[in-house]
Write a protein that holds these residues in place. Structure first.
Motif, mmCIF file in Angstrom:
data_model
loop_
_atom_site.group_PDB
_atom_site.id
_atom_site.type_symbol
_atom_site.label_atom_id
_atom_site.label_comp_id
_atom_site.label_asym_id
_atom_site.label_seq_id
_atom_site.Cartn_x
_atom_site.Cartn_y
_atom_site.Cartn_z
ATOM 1 N N VAL A 228 1.514 15.613 8.688
ATOM 2 C CA VAL A 228 0.367 15.142 9.470
ATOM 3 C C VAL A 228 -0.893 15.316 8.640
ATOM 4 O O VAL A 228 -1.106 16.373 8.039
ATOM 5 N N VAL A 229 -1.714 14.289 8.599
ATOM 6 C CA VAL A 229 -3.043 14.384 7.986
ATOM 7 C C VAL A 229 -4.062 13.948 9.024
ATOM 8 O O VAL A 229 -3.960 12.855 9.594
ATOM 9 N N THR A 230 -5.041 14.798 9.279
ATOM 10 C CA THR A 230 -6.063 14.520 10.284
ATOM 11 C C THR A 230 -7.449 14.648 9.667
ATOM 12 O O THR A 230 -7.746 15.659 9.019
ATOM 13 N N ILE B 11 1.482 9.495 4.684
ATOM 14 C CA ILE B 11 2.533 9.934 5.602
ATOM 15 C C ILE B 11 3.580 8.842 5.804
ATOM 16 O O ILE B 11 4.787 9.092 5.763
ATOM 17 N N SER B 12 3.133 7.609 6.001
ATOM 18 C CA SER B 12 4.072 6.534 6.355
ATOM 19 C C SER B 12 4.870 6.004 5.173
ATOM 20 O O SER B 12 5.945 5.423 5.362
ATOM 21 N N VAL C 90 -10.046 7.052 4.710
ATOM 22 C CA VAL C 90 -9.393 7.436 5.962
ATOM 23 C C VAL C 90 -8.183 6.546 6.230
ATOM 24 O O VAL C 90 -7.101 7.027 6.610
ATOM 25 N N THR C 91 -8.330 5.255 6.034
ATOM 26 C CA THR C 91 -7.228 4.322 6.280
ATOM 27 C C THR C 91 -6.072 4.551 5.310
ATOM 28 O O THR C 91 -4.900 4.585 5.697
ATOM 29 N N LEU D 215 -5.252 7.234 3.809
ATOM 30 C CA LEU D 215 -4.574 8.519 4.024
ATOM 31 C C LEU D 215 -3.309 8.353 4.853
ATOM 32 O O LEU D 215 -2.310 9.048 4.636
ATOM 33 N N GLN D 216 -3.351 7.480 5.835
ATOM 34 C CA GLN D 216 -2.199 7.334 6.719
ATOM 35 C C GLN D 216 -0.982 6.762 5.993
ATOM 36 O O GLN D 216 0.158 6.972 6.417
ATOM 37 N N THR D 217 -1.206 6.069 4.888
ATOM 38 C CA THR D 217 -0.065 5.567 4.116
ATOM 39 C C THR D 217 0.623 6.697 3.356
ATOM 40 O O THR D 217 1.788 6.549 2.956
#
Length: 397
Positions: free
Chosen positions: A239-241, A228-229, A221-222, A224-226
């Motif tokens: 966006v990934v949710t 996008i960033s 989960v953590t 995944l945000q990289t």
């Protein structure tokens, strides 16, 4: 009186019936790919009218309906589309015509789309001798659920001979009296996935003898945000949710398996390809780092909705040059994040998708897919006049 004025006059006389149809459909919602009674209602509407139209029902066994209005004169073919499925939501509006089907609700306005389209199609058919070419009315099922009802209708040949497609969506949070358009990319592409991470269970007091799937899932989960960033151009939208993380168990038991479900949105196919590939790389990294097995079920479905610039400009100019009593402004909208399977039509044929403000008066306005979602029924006539204006100017002699 011009043809457009004749159309508006007829539609205004039928506004009450338009609202009655919407309320009936709102009371009797059906889920995607199960809209058998709604499809029958639509077919019966046309059968009861002695109109020279062709109705093709049960397209590809998915309840799609095509109504062809043929002027009998050479010209272009314009398709106009309205969807009619509902959502798995328990209604909480307290409306006198609230859903009678437990756990199912028209929480996106498709009942309104169908109501205005039925009355508009009936009225256009009555005036077809003053037009050229053909109108194809697409009553489309299953917009809400992948793979989407548009796919089946296209496979069944609904776009054969069609030059352009136009669609409208009512918007519960947009002001009544405003109509919105945009050239180019306007709604996002979508992918979704289900990831099962398999580790080794054990006792909470002895983590060294186990392989904790929850820890591996949390890392996923953590990371995944990289994606996008650090992998997507900052000027592109992605966006990934993670909407579901099923790791429930006992406080002192190390889970051997967790299941995560996620949603991916992007405003370009290029960005979607990057996100899709990077998520798969993250899974491989989690496997290597934690010694777990990642079973990824990844689905890419609705594409970016692209409004053809030339046809969209044409539609916007028609509306700006048409006196519409209830319309205060025709404006350009910012891109809209949710996905829409109208995009499949737009992939094949130059198309435009327009938004009509439908904000309710004297009470809170709730967003689409909310249990208290509602629309201002004055928007139905606006939808009919907006779409009718485009049709008339497109096919007039």
């Amino acid at each position: 009186m011009s043809l457009k004025e004749q159309l508006f006059s007829a539609l205004r006389e039928k506004e009450v019936r338009m609202i009655e149809i919407r309320r009936y459909l709102h009371e009797h919602p059906e889920l995607s790919f199960h809209e058998t009674e709604t499809a029958k209602y639509i077919v019966d509407f046309y059968k009861d009218k002695e109109l020279e139209v062709t109705v093709e029902t049960q397209i590809n066994d998915e309840n799609g309906i095509i109504v062809t209005i043929d002027s009998g004169k050479p010209g272009k073919t314009l398709a106009i589309r309205a969807d009619f499925d509902a959502l798995p939501i328990e209604e909480a509006t307290d409306l006198p015509f609230a859903s009678k089907n437990e756990g199912v609700m028209h929480a996106c306005g498709h009942d309104g789309h169908t109501a205005y389209m039925l009355v508009l199609a009936e009225t256009l058919a009555e005036m077809k001798d003053q037009l050229r070419g053909k109108i194809k009315v697409f009553h489309q099922p299953a917009e809400e659920t992948p793979p989407g009802g548009a796919v089946g209708m296209i496979k069944a040949g609904c776009l054969e001979g069609v030059d352009n497609v136009a669609g409208i969506h009512v918007m519960s949070t947009f002001p009544l009296g405003k109509v919105y358009y945009r050239e180019g990319e306007i709604q996002s592409a979508r992918s979704f996935f289900k990831l099962t991470i398999k580790g080794k269970g054990g006792h909470g007091s002895s983590p060294h003898e186990a392989n904790d799937a929850i820890v591996a899932g949390s890392y996923f989960v953590t990371m995944l945000q990289t994606v996008i960033s650090r992998r997507i151009n900052p000027f592109d939208m992605g966006v990934v949710t993670i909407g579901s993380f099923d790791g429930k168990g006992s406080f002192n038991v190390i889970k051997d398996q967790v299941v995560l479900e996620g949603d991916v949105r992007s405003m370009s196919e290029h960005a979607r390809d990057i996100i899709d590939a990077e998520i798969k790389k993250v899974c491989k990294g989690v496997e290597a780092a934690f010694g777990v097995v990642c079973d990824l079920d990844y689905t890419t479905d609705y594409p970016v909705l692209y409004n053809d610039p030339a046809f969209t400009r044409q539609a916007a100019e028609i509306l700006k040059n048409t006196p519409l009593d209830r319309v205060e402004a025709i404006e350009v909208t910012a891109p809209i994040p949710p996905s829409e399977d109208f995009a499949y039509f737009a992939e094949k044929v130059p198309s435009t998708f327009i938004y009509v403000g439908a904000q309710v008066e004297d009470k809170p306005a709730y967003p689409h897919h909310h249990p208290k979602f509602d629309i201002n029924e004055k928007s139905l006539l606006i939808c009919a006049e907006v779409m009718g204006s485009i049709v008339v100017d497109y096919l007039v002699e």
